[in-house]
Design an enzyme around this catalytic site. Structure first.
Site, short mmCIF file in Angstrom:
data_model
loop_
_atom_site.label_atom_id
_atom_site.label_comp_id
_atom_site.label_asym_id
_atom_site.label_seq_id
_atom_site.Cartn_x
_atom_site.Cartn_y
_atom_site.Cartn_z
N ARG A 23 0.80 -1.29 0.03
CA ARG A 23 -0.04 0.17 0.09
C ARG A 23 0.84 1.08 -0.33
NH1 ARG A 23 -3.83 2.34 4.94
NH2 ARG A 23 -1.78 3.32 5.33
N TYR B 270 -2.84 11.48 5.72
CA TYR B 270 -3.32 10.13 6.30
C TYR B 270 -2.27 9.27 5.77
CZ TYR B 270 -5.00 5.49 6.47
OH TYR B 270 -4.99 4.13 7.02
N ASP C 182 -5.26 3.91 -0.11
CA ASP C 182 -6.20 4.17 0.80
C ASP C 182 -6.60 5.40 0.52
OD1 ASP C 182 -8.12 4.01 2.95
OD2 ASP C 182 -6.73 3.34 4.41
N HIS D 126 -9.25 6.90 2.16
CA HIS D 126 -9.64 6.97 3.74
C HIS D 126 -11.10 8.02 3.64
CE1 HIS D 126 -9.04 7.19 8.04
NE2 HIS D 126 -8.52 5.97 7.80
N GLU E 251 -8.92 1.96 -1.99
CA GLU E 251 -9.56 1.72 -0.62
C GLU E 251 -10.53 3.01 -0.27
OE1 GLU E 251 -7.07 -0.18 2.29
OE2 GLU E 251 -8.11 0.76 3.80
N GLU F 106 -13.56 -1.40 6.24
CA GLU F 106 -12.94 -1.52 7.66
C GLU F 106 -13.90 -0.79 8.82
OE1 GLU F 106 -9.48 0.61 6.53
OE2 GLU F 106 -10.02 2.49 7.93
N ARG G 64 -13.47 -5.60 3.24
CA ARG G 64 -12.49 -5.59 4.34
C ARG G 64 -12.75 -5.44 5.67
NH1 ARG G 64 -9.65 -1.41 4.95
NH2 ARG G 64 -7.45 -2.35 5.19
N GLU H 274 -4.13 -7.13 5.45
CA GLU H 274 -3.49 -6.04 5.56
C GLU H 274 -2.36 -6.37 7.00
OE1 GLU H 274 -5.57 -2.68 7.38
OE2 GLU H 274 -3.73 -1.22 6.61
N TRP I 15 -12.12 12.23 8.00
CA TRP I 15 -10.86 12.05 8.29
C TRP I 15 -10.38 10.89 7.77
CZ3 TRP I 15 -8.29 8.00 10.93
CH2 TRP I 15 -6.82 8.22 11.06
O1 KDG Z 1 -8.36 3.28 13.76
C1 KDG Z 1 -8.30 3.47 12.59
C2 KDG Z 1 -7.18 2.87 11.55
O2 KDG Z 1 -7.43 1.68 11.79
C3 KDG Z 1 -7.36 3.14 10.16
O3 KDG Z 1 -7.27 4.56 10.07
C4 KDG Z 1 -6.53 2.42 9.32
O4 KDG Z 1 -7.49 2.96 7.26
C5 KDG Z 1 -6.61 2.20 7.89
C6 KDG Z 1 -6.31 0.86 7.22
O5 KDG Z 1 -6.45 0.74 6.04
O6 KDG Z 1 -5.35 0.43 7.82
MG MG Z 2 -8.17 1.94 5.45
#
Ligand code: KDG
Ligand code: MG
Length: 402
Positions: free
Chosen positions: A147, A159, A210, A212, A236, A262, A283, A339, A402
């Site tokens: 990643r 991030y 990612d 995010h 992602e 996630e 995920r 991951e 975020w």
């Molecule tokens: O607690 C939040 C994290 O687990 C997250 O920000 C991590 O996006 C994430 C990832 O793909 O590992």
């Molecule tokens: Mg993530």
């Protein structure tokens, strides 16, 4: 056979973890991860006040019945706190079942479907020129999937990029710290990162990114299209996860594969995405999606619709969650990627475990159960420290995801 003790353990060996430990009348123990980043004590209280009293005296062999009891019995179904608490109980019961059977949990799930679990690691760099070295370091450790996240010119913090150069831990202060975001800077920059990585590392390395949850559907569609020449394995969380119709729009514009899940905590959060084939990887994790029992259900639904697994495995999921994930990853037919963000040595000491990483693959322990434990004496030496995830603001001050 009955449960005679249930302890909820909160520890902070560098970051916070919540663990449930069950003990049977035969002295057999089982552990489950109950960590919800930034909301740890909510799950701790839920377990302590509402779950532990109902567990004492129950038959630990009745995993499905206990799951249904905690899910239907709460009346207030789903939600991250409830589902994380249920996951902890479920994971601990699978651990106990494996120990009674004398088998590693993956054997109880149908046995191995592969030699090992392909893991993706994190490469991150503060600037474009540092990206090749970051990716090369993962390749040198034999990761076959990486990643890639990179600092965005003009933004002070991004991030997935550690400011200190150490491992990335975003929950950095009791009151959320404030980061800044610019979609236009991001969209202009990210394709240059993957152009660089593909040209230096060739076509074989699997690449992931990612977003995010920061884009709108049409912005994500544009990003997916601009990344098509670099053949990502997945993009992602392109949009906030509750905006599921957005995936229809993204899907109609790009062939870049999509991964999401996630922050989901039940099959009801992803059933439509899976059944409509709007995503390629789901995920969800053992700890946040109701344990091994429920995650297996999600992955089985996904298998019917050509969707593969890609379980979340950041460092805020404890080694107990990782151990449980690996048993499931090894057994299911539609495994995609796992991951892998290695925990610190301190965390590894608090959670002694038998899983290991070799040649790009993770391997679960062959011990009966999950093959992971918590050293309660050591855990007690690391008291809880409040730590929240950051918030994001646009350059004009507007609050953003975020
Ligand atoms: O607690 C939040 C994290 O687990 C997250 O920000 C991590 O996006 C994430 C990832 O793909 O590992
Ligand atoms: Mg993530």
């Amino acid at each position: 056979m009955k449960i005679v003790d249930a302890r909820v353990i909160v520890t902070c060996p560098g970051r916070n973890f919540v663990t449930l430990k069950l003990v049977t009348d035969d002295g057999v123990t089982g552990v489950g991860d109950a960590t919800l980043n930034g909301r740890e004590l909510a799950v701790e209280a839920y377990l302590r006040e509402h779950v532990v009293p109902a567990l004492i005296g129950r038959d630990p062999a009745r995993i499905e019945d206990t799951w249904q009891y905690l899910y239907k019995g709460a009346y207030w179904r789903r939600g991250p706190v409830t589902m994380t608490a249920i996951a902890a109980v479920d994971t601990a019961l699978w651990d106990i079942k494996g120990k009674y059977a004398g088998l590693p949990v993956y054997q109880l799930l149908g046995g191995r479907s592969r030699d090992g679990v392909t893991a993706y690691g994190h490469a991150y760099a503060a600037s474009l020129d540092e990206v090749p070295a970051a990716v090369a370091s993962l390749v040198a450790q034999n990761y076959r999937a990486v990643r890639v996240q990179c600092g965005i010119p003009g933004l002070s913090k991004t991030y997935g990029v550690s400011a200190s150069g150490g491992s990335y831990e975003p929950a950095d202060s009791a009151v959320p710290s404030v980061e800044s975001w610019s979609t236009s800077r991001y969209l202009a920059f990210v394709p240059t990162v993957f152009e660089r990585v593909r040209s230096e590392f060739g076509p074989d390395l699997q690449l992931l990114h990612d977003v995010h949850h920061r884009l709108t559907p049409i912005e994500a569609a544009r990003l997916g299209r601009s990344l098509e020449p670099y053949a990502l394995t997945w993009l992602e969380d392109p949009v906030p996860a509750e905006l599921q119709d957005g995936y229809r729009l993204i899907r109609s514009h790009t062939t870049t594969p999509l991964a999401v899940g996630e922050v989901f905590n039940s099959i009801w959060d992803c059933a439509d995405l899976i059944q409509s084939q709007l995503i390629d990887y789901v995920r969800c994790s053992v700890v946040h999606a109701g344990g091994i029992t429920h995650l297996r259900r999600i992955f089985d639904l996904a298998a019917l619709h050509h969707v593969r697994s890609g379980s979340h495995g950041a460092t805020d999921l404890s080694p107990i969650c990782m151990a449980a994930a690996l048993h499931l990853d090894l057994a299911i037919p539609n495994f995609g990627l796992q991951e892998h963000m290695p925990h610190t040595a301190e965390t590894d000491r608090v959670f002694p475990h038998g899983y290991h990483f070799a040649d790009g693959l993770l391997h679960p322990s062959e011990e009966p159960g999950l093959g992971v434990d918590i050293d309660e004496e050591l855990a007690a030496r690391y008291p809880y420290r409040p730590a929240s995830l950051p918030v994001n603001r646009l350059e004009d001050g507007t609050l953003h995801s975020w």
